[in-house]
Design an enzyme around this catalytic site. Structure first.
Site, PDB file in Angstrom:
ATOM      1  N   LYS A  48       0.865  -1.178   0.000  1.00  0.00           N
ATOM      2  CA  LYS A  48       0.000   0.000   0.000  1.00  0.00           C
ATOM      3  C   LYS A  48       0.905   1.233   0.000  1.00  0.00           C
ATOM      4  CE  LYS A  48      -1.142   1.493   3.938  1.00  0.00           C
ATOM      5  NZ  LYS A  48      -0.413   2.796   3.904  1.00  0.00           N
ATOM      6  N   ALA A  68       7.637  -2.967   8.886  1.00  0.00           N
ATOM      7  CA  ALA A  68       7.590  -1.623   9.486  1.00  0.00           C
ATOM      8  C   ALA A  68       8.207  -0.603   8.538  1.00  0.00           C
ATOM      9  CB  ALA A  68       8.293  -1.601  10.843  1.00  0.00           C
ATOM     10  N   GLY A  95       6.198   1.454   6.082  1.00  0.00           N
ATOM     11  CA  GLY A  95       5.341   2.478   5.517  1.00  0.00           C
ATOM     12  C   GLY A  95       4.561   2.068   4.293  1.00  0.00           C
ATOM     13  N   GLY A 128       2.370  -0.755   4.516  1.00  0.00           N
ATOM     14  CA  GLY A 128       1.228  -1.543   4.977  1.00  0.00           C
ATOM     15  C   GLY A 128       1.364  -3.038   4.867  1.00  0.00           C
ATOM     16  N   GLY A 129       2.569  -3.571   4.967  1.00  0.00           N
ATOM     17  CA  GLY A 129       2.756  -5.003   4.785  1.00  0.00           C
ATOM     18  C   GLY A 129       1.931  -5.844   5.739  1.00  0.00           C
ATOM     19  N   ASP A 140      -5.205   0.600   8.798  1.00  0.00           N
ATOM     20  CA  ASP A 140      -4.969   0.390   7.372  1.00  0.00           C
ATOM     21  C   ASP A 140      -5.642  -0.860   6.821  1.00  0.00           C
ATOM     22  OD1 ASP A 140      -3.438   2.652   7.073  1.00  0.00           O
ATOM     23  OD2 ASP A 140      -1.512   1.617   7.144  1.00  0.00           O
TER      24      ASP A 140
END
Length: 293
Positions: free
Chosen positions: A13, A106, A108, A110-111, A146
């Site tokens: 994302k 971690a 940014g 959205g994993g 998210d």
């Protein structure tokens, strides 16, 4: 008859812009959370996706594999998502779940939220649960702000703490080169470093007619988390500089709370060439080129 296993991609994302517009009042739901306005798109190339595979089993079991396994710690959102779906459907069905972890942790993009969303989609199909997308998204916000947009899986505007989703004007074809310097950033730390500096919203209502026009619209907007993220992780600066130096790069910016950055390109060949260049020049960086939408 036993249902065969199935799989779902969990795409990165990307926040094309992210405005932090305020903080939830003390008496409101999710008090203290930051209010956002963000245009989000999703990677379309498997190289910029994790993958969730599920198969019938007597109990819940998770196997994690892939190049980013070593960076994972604590309870995975995948199991939390599976337990949430069990509770919603009041079922004790199990599943053998495999998470193939390709996306940096971690970072940014959205994993973890994408993994949770893919798990919900996959297990809903495996367990043949009749629950609509709206109800699933309303429940999924407890896994993370998210997760609802990752369930949607297409370009959208996020507002509130991220749970309010709205359609955006159709976007033109464009490509992104995603780069992470091997740095993990805790979202909470980045928001704390923002120190309450809130900016105005900038509605995104005009349909861009090209990737270059999209870049113009994005340059008029911001990622309010970029400055605090760069303060906490100076490694971001050379990533942005390297992306800006690539031929055809229309815009270079941090995604979300970082440390992954993206370069926006109008041409697939230029994006692929830039990704190869960066991968050769900086072999310790994670680099992926992808269409987005």
């Amino acid at each position: 008859m036993t249902m065969p296993g199935l799989s779902r991609l969990a795409p990165a994302k990307i926040n094309l812009f992210l405005h932090v517009t305020g903080r939830r009042a003390p008496h409101a739901a999710q008090a203290g959370y930051h209010e956002l306005e963000s245009l989000v798109v999703f990677a379309q190339d498997p190289a910029a996706c994790d993958r969730i595979a599920v198969a019938p089993a007597d109990r819940l079991d998770l196997l994690v594999e892939g190049p980013q396994v070593a960076a994972l710690s604590g309870e995975n959102l995948v199991l939390r998502a599976a337990r949430l779906l069990q509770a919603m459907n009041q079922t004790a069905k199990g599943a053998a779940i495999t998470l193939s972890k390709t996306l940096p942790v971690a970072s940014g993009i959205g994993g973890g939220s994408a993994d949770a969303a893919a798990t919900l989609h996959a297990l809903r199909a495996l367990w043949q649960i009749e629950i609509d997308d709206t109800a699933l998204a309303q429940a999924a916000v407890q896994l993370g702000a998210d997760v609802p947009v990752c369930l949607l899986g297409r370009a959208a505007m996020m507002r509130g703490i991220g749970e309010q989703l709205a359609a955006v004007p159709p976007l033109p074809p464009f490509w992104l080169v995603l780069v992470n310097p091997g740095v993990s950033l805790a979202t909470q730390d980045v928001f704390s470093a923002l120190a309450g500096q809130f900016g105005p919203a900038e509605p995104f209502e005009r349909r861009p007619d090209s990737a270059a026009d999209l870049a113009i619209l994005l340059r008029a907007r911001r990622n309010d988390l970029e400055a605090p993220a760069r303060f906490l992780a100076p490694e971001i600066d050379p990533v942005l500089a390297a992306l800006k130096a690539q031929a055809g790069c229309l815009l270079a910016r941090l995604s979300g709370s970082g440390a992954t950055c993206f370069g926006l390109f109008a041409d697939k060949r230029e994006a692929d060439f830039a990704a190869r260049n960066l991968g050769r020049a900086y072999p310790k960086w994670w680099v992926a080129a992808t269409a987005a939408g």
